[in-house]
Design a protein around this motif. Structure first.
Motif, PDB file in Angstrom:
ATOM      1  N   VAL B  12      37.632  36.526  29.848  1.00  0.00           N
ATOM      2  CA  VAL B  12      37.364  37.368  31.010  1.00  0.00           C
ATOM      3  C   VAL B  12      37.713  36.593  32.278  1.00  0.00           C
ATOM      4  N   HIS B  13      38.623  37.156  33.058  1.00  0.00           N
ATOM      5  CA  HIS B  13      38.983  36.533  34.341  1.00  0.00           C
ATOM      6  C   HIS B  13      38.271  37.253  35.472  1.00  0.00           C
ATOM      7  N   ILE B  14      37.622  36.503  36.325  1.00  0.00           N
ATOM      8  CA  ILE B  14      36.966  37.104  37.485  1.00  0.00           C
ATOM      9  C   ILE B  14      37.441  36.386  38.748  1.00  0.00           C
ATOM     10  N   GLU B  15      37.997  37.143  39.667  1.00  0.00           N
ATOM     11  CA  GLU B  15      38.452  36.584  40.935  1.00  0.00           C
ATOM     12  C   GLU B  15      37.251  36.379  41.844  1.00  0.00           C
ATOM     13  N   LEU B  16      37.120  35.190  42.387  1.00  0.00           N
ATOM     14  CA  LEU B  16      35.952  34.918  43.224  1.00  0.00           C
ATOM     15  C   LEU B  16      36.216  35.370  44.656  1.00  0.00           C
ATOM     16  N   SER B  17      35.177  35.925  45.266  1.00  0.00           N
ATOM     17  CA  SER B  17      35.358  36.449  46.627  1.00  0.00           C
ATOM     18  C   SER B  17      34.953  35.408  47.659  1.00  0.00           C
ATOM     19  N   LYS B  19      35.553  32.857  50.886  1.00  0.00           N
ATOM     20  CA  LYS B  19      36.180  33.135  52.162  1.00  0.00           C
ATOM     21  C   LYS B  19      37.649  32.718  52.125  1.00  0.00           C
ATOM     22  N   SER B  20      37.897  31.501  51.651  1.00  0.00           N
ATOM     23  CA  SER B  20      39.277  31.029  51.606  1.00  0.00           C
ATOM     24  C   SER B  20      39.714  30.847  50.162  1.00  0.00           C
ATOM     25  N   LYS B  21      41.009  30.612  50.002  1.00  0.00           N
ATOM     26  CA  LYS B  21      41.579  30.478  48.662  1.00  0.00           C
ATOM     27  C   LYS B  21      41.091  29.199  47.970  1.00  0.00           C
ATOM     28  N   MET B  22      41.523  29.044  46.727  1.00  0.00           N
ATOM     29  CA  MET B  22      41.031  27.941  45.895  1.00  0.00           C
ATOM     30  C   MET B  22      41.438  26.577  46.444  1.00  0.00           C
ATOM     31  N   PHE B  23      42.665  26.471  46.966  1.00  0.00           N
ATOM     32  CA  PHE B  23      43.150  25.145  47.350  1.00  0.00           C
ATOM     33  C   PHE B  23      43.715  25.073  48.765  1.00  0.00           C
ATOM     34  N   CYS B  24      43.512  26.138  49.565  1.00  0.00           N
ATOM     35  CA  CYS B  24      43.986  26.085  50.946  1.00  0.00           C
ATOM     36  C   CYS B  24      43.089  26.960  51.806  1.00  0.00           C
ATOM     37  N   GLY B  25      43.377  27.023  53.083  1.00  0.00           N
ATOM     38  CA  GLY B  25      42.497  27.727  54.018  1.00  0.00           C
ATOM     39  C   GLY B  25      42.809  29.210  54.186  1.00  0.00           C
ATOM     40  N   SER B  27      42.936  33.235  53.719  1.00  0.00           N
ATOM     41  CA  SER B  27      41.909  34.168  53.289  1.00  0.00           C
ATOM     42  C   SER B  27      42.169  34.597  51.845  1.00  0.00           C
ATOM     43  N   SER B  28      41.087  34.686  51.068  1.00  0.00           N
ATOM     44  CA  SER B  28      41.261  35.085  49.662  1.00  0.00           C
ATOM     45  C   SER B  28      41.119  36.602  49.500  1.00  0.00           C
ATOM     46  N   ASP B  29      40.858  37.299  50.593  1.00  0.00           N
ATOM     47  CA  ASP B  29      40.702  38.755  50.531  1.00  0.00           C
ATOM     48  C   ASP B  29      42.084  39.391  50.616  1.00  0.00           C
ATOM     49  N   SER B 143      46.859  31.452  44.444  1.00  0.00           N
ATOM     50  CA  SER B 143      45.819  30.441  44.693  1.00  0.00           C
ATOM     51  C   SER B 143      44.454  31.024  45.078  1.00  0.00           C
ATOM     52  N   VAL B 144      44.267  32.310  44.863  1.00  0.00           N
ATOM     53  CA  VAL B 144      42.916  32.868  45.003  1.00  0.00           C
ATOM     54  C   VAL B 144      42.087  32.342  43.824  1.00  0.00           C
ATOM     55  N   PRO B 145      40.845  31.900  44.067  1.00  0.00           N
ATOM     56  CA  PRO B 145      40.082  31.323  42.958  1.00  0.00           C
ATOM     57  C   PRO B 145      39.833  32.318  41.835  1.00  0.00           C
ATOM     58  N   LEU B 146      40.052  31.858  40.620  1.00  0.00           N
ATOM     59  CA  LEU B 146      39.921  32.699  39.444  1.00  0.00           C
ATOM     60  C   LEU B 146      39.043  31.950  38.441  1.00  0.00           C
ATOM     61  N   MET B 147      37.971  32.628  38.018  1.00  0.00           N
ATOM     62  CA  MET B 147      37.059  32.019  37.064  1.00  0.00           C
ATOM     63  C   MET B 147      37.374  32.630  35.700  1.00  0.00           C
ATOM     64  N   GLU B 148      37.423  31.795  34.677  1.00  0.00           N
ATOM     65  CA  GLU B 148      37.714  32.339  33.344  1.00  0.00           C
ATOM     66  C   GLU B 148      36.574  32.012  32.393  1.00  0.00           C
ATOM     67  N   MET B 149      36.033  33.064  31.772  1.00  0.00           N
ATOM     68  CA  MET B 149      34.991  32.881  30.774  1.00  0.00           C
ATOM     69  C   MET B 149      35.600  33.172  29.409  1.00  0.00           C
ATOM     70  N   VAL B 150      35.431  32.253  28.476  1.00  0.00           N
ATOM     71  CA  VAL B 150      35.962  32.428  27.124  1.00  0.00           C
ATOM     72  C   VAL B 150      34.768  32.535  26.178  1.00  0.00           C
ATOM     73  N   THR B 151      34.784  33.552  25.325  1.00  0.00           N
ATOM     74  CA  THR B 151      33.667  33.709  24.383  1.00  0.00           C
ATOM     75  C   THR B 151      34.089  33.233  22.991  1.00  0.00           C
ATOM     76  N   GLU B 152      33.117  33.092  22.134  1.00  0.00           N
ATOM     77  CA  GLU B 152      33.408  32.864  20.724  1.00  0.00           C
ATOM     78  C   GLU B 152      33.803  34.222  20.122  1.00  0.00           C
TER      79      GLU B 152
END
Lengths: 470, 440
Positions: B12-17, B19-25, B27-29, B143-152
């Motif tokens: 499951v990929h979830i884009e984090l909201s 204020k700024s992107k994962m590695f720069c300033g 906007s991530s919106d 470069s918008v932050p993306l969280m990945e959850m992996v299940t069994e």
């Protein structure tokens, strides 16, 4: 300035001349650009930026006219002419990494080091030649032709920061910038008879400098004296909020009786006799000045090149991936043989099934090398060593044998693997009239100790920079 | 007849909201913004540009893991994942390989393997320009932050998958780290699907292949896509065929999955530690501090609502699915106490009558409810008429009352209410009835 021979050789002389109105910055730029043109056959520059140089000179002259007091504290590089290695991004000025792949690329932003030097009053003259992507130890890998050693044009100037070393050595600029990934500042400084600093990894921001091997790249500079190199270092060092490996660390300052270690592994078979003798001679100068000398051992030195030629190509292959032929106008076929070789080597060592045997193992040995230095710095404050096993070699001599060329990094690569600073200092000439020199290595963030020792050496030997008769 | 059991694991990929992107300033919106207006040297992957990690995104990922009971690695790092694609400007994605921020965890009986942080890619836009089919690249999402959850591989049906995803979505919203909106692409699903035989299940063996179903972009298609793939595999296996590991996509029109990439073409990502970013270290104290900052999570609220308000599970799920709505409910219940309004009534009015949508403030809803109750009471003259009629008709009860049998008042009130069809205000009915009885 009537004669290009009157060009000042240090930042201090330059600023005194400007403030005492012996010459204007405009005249200075005129003289330097004239000299670059005269010495075109050295092939030190890829791009000359007259417009930017004159514009900045005008600003400098205005600053001087409007300020009666000593304001050089705010402008430590006031009037200092600069050649930037063509790996340093310069906003609006073509930046090629000496590769056809980036020919025609004009960056939208400047490197932190470039911006800081400009703000400090420095005047950019142009972009210096180098081995393409900083791959090389002779300057012959440039897609814009080899740079020549100003002391003997049949010889290489060293590399990869070939043009920058030559620019300073031949008086084509007062100072110059470079990158040192495996010796690319210290070795050409050594071959050209100028001072070159490879700072601690994490002391100067790499932001805006085309990456070669990210865990090894160090952003440094060339000058004709230790003091000048120190000035540029102080301008460029420190956090910029962009390179997260840079730390505003507490620097180690010289204190008490300084002890210098001489590593026995750096005086082995294959080291040129004159080179070895010259370094021993240097050690006597330090000894005479009251420095204690000690023989030390860096037992894993012999593995340094193997480790370096695994870690470095791995990172190179990753960093060059973005030049995929889509964005920068030129096809991937424009990569030269050496870049292709490193991309293939690096891709191989990072591949599934080979990673553990190569990259991971190399990183483990890298830790051993770091351990060697840490152990050594328990007993000594700095290490004195040769920079390269030989003085400058002939153009074409090693060009066809990459392995031979790789061995030119044997005494310089360890400092990159350990992230420690190294200062390359000239010590005279060999019988063939080619420069000799030595390097001082210290613990991380011990640049002040290296500068102190370098200046002590210059004082003891009454060192005066000279320009080659061209 | 069901010979096969689906074995399904999720990514499951979830884009984090942030204020700024994962590695720069920048906007991530990025949703709905003009193309390439939120870019800089870093997210464009220009020569010389370097990443600088967004602390907010790191903390958000740690929180998300903690919400599912993950262990937080005290030492974590970023790695480079290499592949060539036009929307990936550096030719590598900064991700996490062997030392993710969060390890383990679970939602009910579904185990979570890991939660890690990476950067999103740019977006390809296919357009016809001057009659020519063209592909354009928009780097706003790069470069918008993306969280990945992996299940069994603990899932066997789409019901439990949807349940799990809704929980993940809810947790993200509770933590305020993402809207996790599938339709807007801020939550994306990949499912690894294979079928196991009864024998395999008994032996505890996983099938020797798995099919990766990619880019499932809405809850609506999720069920259809997964079931279509299960059906495809069932048919092959029933016919005695073998299934090869591959990556497949879902065709929403044909309602079938199609092959995108076979395992033979699988990519070697050449992972290695990202040298541009120092490793991340967390002390026990820092991990504890983040944990203490977590708000009440859906699972805890679920339990509390059941204990405190005695609502049905359906009502609870609806109310807690939106943290704003559940706090609205709680405030309304608290205000309603003054009028003896029950929690169930308020839940009813919110869920069935959607009164909370008409009244942005709980106080407004309560005011309205009280008004409705008043309006619905019969007015005074109707009550009086009914009282008079009942007193006239129920002479026996009236006599009993006069003989001191006060308990008949309840009976008489009931009769009045019957005439009023239950719309009498009890206190008014009582008052008027007693007046009438006592005046005699």
């Amino acid at each position: 300035m009537k004669n290009t021979k009157d060009i000042p050789l240090t930042i201090k002389e330059t600023q005194e001349g400007l403030l005492k109105k012996k010459f204007s910055a405009m005249e200075l730029v005129d003289a330097y650009l004239g000299k670059i043109d005269e010495e075109k056959d050295l092939n030190a520059y890829i791009t000359i930026c007259d417009d930017e140089a004159y514009k900045k000179a005008g600003e400098v002259d205005k600053l001087i006219a409007n300020n009666s007091l000593d304001f050089s504290e705010n402008f430590p590089l006031l009037g200092a002419t600069i050649g930037h290695k063509d790996l340093f991004l310069t906003k609006g000025i073509r930046t090629t990494a000496a590769s056809k792949v980036l020919n025609g690329y004009v960056p939208a932003y400047s490197a932190t080091a470039v911006a800081r030097m400009e703000k400090a009053g420095g005047i950019i003259l142009g972009k210096t030649n180098c081995d393409a992507w900083a791959h090389g130890a002779s300057g012959e890998n440039s897609d814009f032709g080899p740079t020549k050693n100003p002391w003997n044009k049949k010889f290489v100037p060293g590399g990869s920061s070939s043009g920058s070393a030559v620019s300073v050595a031949a008086g084509l600029s007062l100072i110059a910038t470079g990158t040192d990934t495996g010796g690319s500042i210290r070795q050409p400084a050594n071959f050209c008879g100028v001072v070159g600093l490879k700072p601690t990894y994490g002391a100067v921001s790499r932001y805006g400098i085309i990456a070669m091997a990210s865990s090894l790249d160090s952003v440094g500079n060339f000058g004709k004296s230790v003091a000048d190199v120190e000035t540029v270092f102080n301008v460029t060092k420190g956090e910029d909020g962009r390179d997260s490996t840079v730390k505003n660390a507490e620097f180690i300052k010289p204190k008490g009786k300084i002890k210098i270690g001489i590593p026995k592994e750096y005086f082995v078979e294959g080291v040129d006799k004159e080179v070895a003798e010259s370094v021993i001679k240097v050690s006597k100068v330090f000894e005479k000045a009251g420095i204690e000398l000690r023989e030390i051992s860096l037992p894993h030195t012999k593995y340094a090149i193997s480790v370096y030629y695994i870690v470095q190509p791995a990172e190179v292959s990753s960093n060059l991936g973005r030049y995929d032929g889509i964005r920068y106008g030129n096809p991937r076929a424009d990569f030269g043989a050496e870049a292709k070789r490193r991309i293939m080597l690096g891709t191989y060592v990072l591949s599934a099934g080979y990673y553990d045997a190569f990259y991971l193992k190399a990183q483990k040995v890298r830790s051993k090398l770091i351990g060697d230095f840490e152990a050594a710095f328990e007993t000594v404050d700095a290490i004195l060593a040769p920079v390269s096993p030989t003085p400058a070699f002939k153009l074409g001599e090693k060009a066809s044998d990459p392995l031979k060329m790789y061995l030119a990094d044997i005494f310089t690569a360890p400092a990159n693997l350990a992230g420690i600073p190294g200062l390359s200092i000239p010590s005279g000439f060999n019988e063939g009239g080619l420069p000799l020199g030595f390097q001082l290595l210290g613990p991380r963030f011990s640049e002040p100790v290296l500068f102190e020792l370098g200046k002590l050496y210059e004082k003891e030997t009454d060192y005066k920079a000279i320009l080659p008769n061209l | 007849m069901n010979k096969f059991t689906p074995i399904i694991g999720l990514e499951v990929h979830i884009e984090l909201s942030t204020k700024s992107k994962m590695f720069c300033g920048c906007s991530s919106d990025h949703f709905g913004k003009a193309p390439n207006t939120q870019v800089c040297p870093v997210c464009l992957g220009l020569p010389g540009a370097l990443p600088f990690a967004n602390k907010e995104a790191v903390t958000a990922t740690v929180k998300f893991g903690q919400a599912f009971g993950s262990r937080i690695n005290s030492f974590s790092k970023f790695d480079r994942k290499h592949y060539f694609y036009p929307d990936l400007p550096k030719s590598y994605q900064i991700s996490q390989y062997d030392m993710p921020l969060c390890v383990g965890g679970a939602f009910e009986d579904k185990r979570i393997r890991r939660v890690h942080l990476e950067e999103d890619t740019g977006k390809l836009v296919h357009e016809t320009i001057n009659g020519e089919k063209s592909t354009l690249i928009d780097f706003n999402r790069s470069s918008v932050p993306l969280m990945e959850m992996v299940t069994e591989p603990d899932f066997h049906d789409t019901v439990s998958i949807i349940r799990f995803l809704k929980e993940a979505q809810m947790v993200a919203r509770y933590l305020g780290i993402s809207n996790a909106d599938m339709e807007k692409g801020s939550m994306r699903l990949e499912a690894n699907i294979s079928l196991s035989t009864e024998e395999g299940i008994k032996k505890g063996e996983l099938p020797n292949y798995k099919v990766e179903l990619k880019n499932i972009n809405s809850f609506k298609f999720l069920e259809k896509a997964i079931n279509a793939e299960i059906k495809r595999q069932e048919e092959i296996l029933t016919a005695g065929g073998t299934i090869h590991s591959e990556t497949r996509g879902y065709d929403e029109v044909k309602q079938t999955t199609y092959s995108q990439r076979s395992k033979e073409e699988a990519k070697d990502y050449r992972y290695f530690p990202e040298p541009d970013l120092p490793p991340m270290r967390f002390t026990d104290g820092e991990i504890e501090e983040i944990k203490n900052s977590l708000p009440e999570l859906p699972k805890d609220k679920r339990k509390r609502f059941a204990d405190k308000y005695s609502l049905s599970n359906d009502y609870i799920e609806i109310l807690i699915s939106n943290p704003g709505r559940s706090s609205y409910f709680e405030e309304a219940v608290s205000l309603g106490q003054n009028w003896n309004l029950s929690a169930k009534l308020i839940a009813d009015l919110m869920i069935n009558k959607k009164l909370d949508l008409q009244h942005p403030e709980p106080a407004g809803l309560i005011k309205k409810v009280v008004e409705i109750i008043k309006v619905e009471y019969s007015d005074g003259s109707d009550v009086e008429t009914a009282v008079n009629e009942v007193v006239a008709e129920e002479s026996k009860a009236v006599k009993d009352y006069n003989n001191g049998k006060g308990e008949v008042v309840g009976f008489l009130m009931g009769m009045v209410q019957k005439k009023l069809k239950g719309k009498g205000n009890p206190s008014m009915v009582r008052e008027k009835l007693l007046n009438k009885l006592n005046e005699r």
